[in-house]
Design an enzyme around this catalytic site. Structure first.
Site, short mmCIF file in Angstrom:
data_model
loop_
_atom_site.label_atom_id
_atom_site.label_comp_id
_atom_site.label_asym_id
_atom_site.label_seq_id
_atom_site.Cartn_x
_atom_site.Cartn_y
_atom_site.Cartn_z
N ASP A 40 0.86 -1.19 0.00
CA ASP A 40 0.00 0.00 0.00
C ASP A 40 0.89 1.23 0.00
O ASP A 40 1.84 1.30 0.79
CB ASP A 40 -0.93 -0.01 1.24
CG ASP A 40 -2.14 0.90 1.06
OD1 ASP A 40 -1.92 2.11 0.78
OD2 ASP A 40 -3.28 0.44 1.20
N TYR A 153 -14.01 4.46 -13.71
CA TYR A 153 -13.87 3.54 -12.58
C TYR A 153 -14.68 2.25 -12.82
O TYR A 153 -14.16 1.14 -12.71
CB TYR A 153 -14.35 4.27 -11.32
CG TYR A 153 -14.42 3.45 -10.06
CD1 TYR A 153 -13.30 3.26 -9.27
CD2 TYR A 153 -15.63 2.88 -9.64
CE1 TYR A 153 -13.37 2.53 -8.09
CE2 TYR A 153 -15.70 2.15 -8.46
CZ TYR A 153 -14.57 1.99 -7.69
OH TYR A 153 -14.64 1.26 -6.52
N1 LIG Z 1 -15.68 1.76 -0.13
C1 LIG Z 1 -16.63 1.47 -1.01
O1 LIG Z 1 -17.80 1.90 -0.85
C2 LIG Z 1 -16.32 0.61 -2.21
C3 LIG Z 1 -17.38 0.30 -3.07
C4 LIG Z 1 -17.12 -0.48 -4.18
C5 LIG Z 1 -15.85 -0.97 -4.41
N2 LIG Z 1 -14.82 -0.66 -3.58
C6 LIG Z 1 -13.48 -1.19 -3.88
O2 LIG Z 1 -12.98 -1.87 -2.75
C7 LIG Z 1 -11.55 -1.75 -2.70
C8 LIG Z 1 -11.14 -1.19 -1.36
O3 LIG Z 1 -11.76 0.09 -1.22
P1 LIG Z 1 -11.69 0.97 0.09
O4 LIG Z 1 -13.01 1.58 0.31
O5 LIG Z 1 -11.04 0.19 1.18
O6 LIG Z 1 -10.75 2.13 -0.44
P2 LIG Z 1 -9.38 2.71 0.14
O7 LIG Z 1 -9.01 3.86 -0.73
O8 LIG Z 1 -9.49 2.93 1.60
O9 LIG Z 1 -8.39 1.47 -0.10
C9 LIG Z 1 -7.61 1.32 -1.26
C10 LIG Z 1 -6.17 1.26 -0.82
O10 LIG Z 1 -5.34 1.14 -1.97
C11 LIG Z 1 -4.21 1.96 -1.79
N3 LIG Z 1 -3.68 2.29 -3.12
C12 LIG Z 1 -4.28 3.00 -4.10
N4 LIG Z 1 -3.46 3.10 -5.16
C13 LIG Z 1 -2.32 2.44 -4.84
C14 LIG Z 1 -1.11 2.19 -5.52
N5 LIG Z 1 -0.88 2.65 -6.76
N6 LIG Z 1 -0.15 1.47 -4.88
C15 LIG Z 1 -0.35 0.99 -3.62
N7 LIG Z 1 -1.49 1.19 -2.94
C16 LIG Z 1 -2.47 1.91 -3.54
C17 LIG Z 1 -4.69 3.17 -1.02
O11 LIG Z 1 -3.67 3.82 -0.30
C18 LIG Z 1 -5.72 2.54 -0.09
O12 LIG Z 1 -5.15 2.20 1.17
C19 LIG Z 1 -11.17 -0.87 -3.88
O13 LIG Z 1 -10.78 -1.70 -4.94
C20 LIG Z 1 -12.46 -0.14 -4.21
O14 LIG Z 1 -12.50 0.25 -5.56
C21 LIG Z 1 -15.03 0.12 -2.47
#
Ligand SMILES: NC(=O)c1ccc[n+]([C@@H]2O[C@H](COP(=O)([O-])OP(=O)(O)OC[C@H]3O[C@@H](n4cnc5c(N)ncnc54)[C@H](O)[C@@H]3O)[C@@H](O)[C@H]2O)c1
Length: 326
Positions: A40, A153
């Site tokens: 991360d 997205y």
């Molecule tokens: N939260 C929601 O409502 C939701 C809904 C649908 C899908 N999702 C998906 O679930 C997954 C987790 O989402 P979340 O809500 O925990 O989001 P989040 O942003 O808290 O978690 C994503 C993590 O990925 C890390 N990250 C992003 N780009 C990076 C890179 N290039 N290198 C290393 N780390 C990187 C970020 O620092 C973050 O900690 C994601 O794939 C998101 O698209 C989330």
């Protein structure tokens, strides 16, 4: 001690310092894995999110960009299972499609390719309800088509699902994809596109200011508590299910107006909503997941009601504000 496929396994979690990823790691650790590797870069995640496990000897946290293909390959070569959660948020993708292509498309391809090469037992991919755009049917089954999605997205998530499907059929790589609906709970993003409203309203409750609703508050969402989402991810690894995409929602359609009423009620607030004209057109006016498939194949049922989850969220957020002020 629990003893199952997780016990003694090495598991890579990309984005494991994030909102959902950090709960997932907590749940996986209960099953005594040999090792959990987290990649991360902390653009959204944080050390604070990982405070319950960062000192655990089974956890290796690598603060790095998942787009570093050599690092990703090395981590996958050392793993039995891969959770691919690292992603940019929907508005970040729109703001910077070039960067979004690398993270959401190219790196997802790398995950599939390295997982095939190193014979990963299963990849669990975080997709999104965004693939549906405005769905055709409510509750929305997984068979609804994705052609109404209008976002980069959603397009990238759809590509990811289809990519893993093709790798299953070309190379036998097992995978499960999850289409999460509106995930909320402690550690949530305080400025996410769909859920930010919860945090704004908690700020109003805290400051005793009447909360604002843009439009008539009739837009609906399906709010699912973050720990339920983490449990669905664990269930996907434990089960033999493969080559499937699952909705993860609460099967409860909640309008923004109703959400605010619940938030005011559980926080004993007498504030009243102020309705102002909406300044944006929301192309997705409704969300409601059909959860039957996740129940039938994964035995997954969301356990936390919206009222319970909002109480946990409120408690976390008010404490967070209090410590920030100190
Ligand atoms: N939260 C929601 O409502 C939701 C809904 C649908 C899908 N999702 C998906 O679930 C997954 C987790 O989402 P979340 O809500 O925990 O989001 P989040 O942003 O808290 O978690 C994503 C993590 O990925 C890390 N990250 C992003 N780009 C990076 C890179 N290039 N290198 C290393 N780390 C990187 C970020 O620092 C973050 O900690 C994601 O794939 C998101 O698209 C989330």
């Amino acid at each position: 001690m629990l003893n199952n496929k997780i016990t003694g396994s090495s598991i890579l979690v990309t984005g494991g310092a994030g909102f959902i990823g950090s709960y997932l790691v907590e749940k996986l650790l209960k099953h005594s894995p040999e090792k959990i590797i987290i990649i991360d870069n902390l653009i959204r995640g944080s050390i604070e999110n990982m405070e319950n496990f960062i000192g655990n000897p089974a956890v290796e946290f690598i603060e790095a960009d998942v787009n570093d293909a050599a690092l990703l390959e090395k981590c996958i070569s050392e793993s039995d299972y891969v959770y691919h959660m690292a992603a940019l948020r929907i508005n970040a993708c729109a703001a910077d499609p070039v960067n979004a292509f690398d993270t959401m498309v190219k790196t997802t391809f790398n995950v599939a390719e390295f997982s095939r090469k190193y014979k990963i037992k299963k990849v669990i991919y975080s997709s999104s309800a965004s693939v549906y755009g405005l769905a055709q049917n409510f509750p929305t089954p997984e068979t609804d088509n994705p052609y109404d999605n209008q976002t980069f997205y959603g397009a990238a998530k759809m590509f990811g699902e289809q990519l893993f499907r093709s790798y299953k059929h070309m190379y036998g790589l097992d995978y499960v994809a999850f289409r999460y609906f509106n995930v909320y709970g402690p550690r949530m993003d305080t400025d996410g596109k769909y859920t930010e409203v919860m945090i704004k309203w908690l700020d109003c409750i805290n400051e005793n200011k009447n909360p604002v609703i843009h439009g008539d508050g009739s837009t609906t969402m399906d709010f699912v508590y973050v720990e339920d989402v983490a449990l669905a991810n664990v269930a996907a690894l434990l089960s033999d299910v493969t080559d499937e995409a699952f909705n993860i929602g609460n099967k409860r359609e909640t309008s923004l107006k109703e959400l605010l009423e619940i938030m005011l009620r559980i926080n004993d607030s007498k504030l009243k909503p102020v309705f102002v004209e909406s300044n944006t057109v929301n192309p997705v006016s409704r969300r409601l997941a059909e959860n039957k498939k996740a129940y039938e194949l994964l035995k997954f049922i969301p356990e936390i009601t919206l009222e319970e989850g909002l109480k946990k969220l409120s408690k976390w957020y008010f404490e967070k504000i209090k410590t920030a002020v100190k």
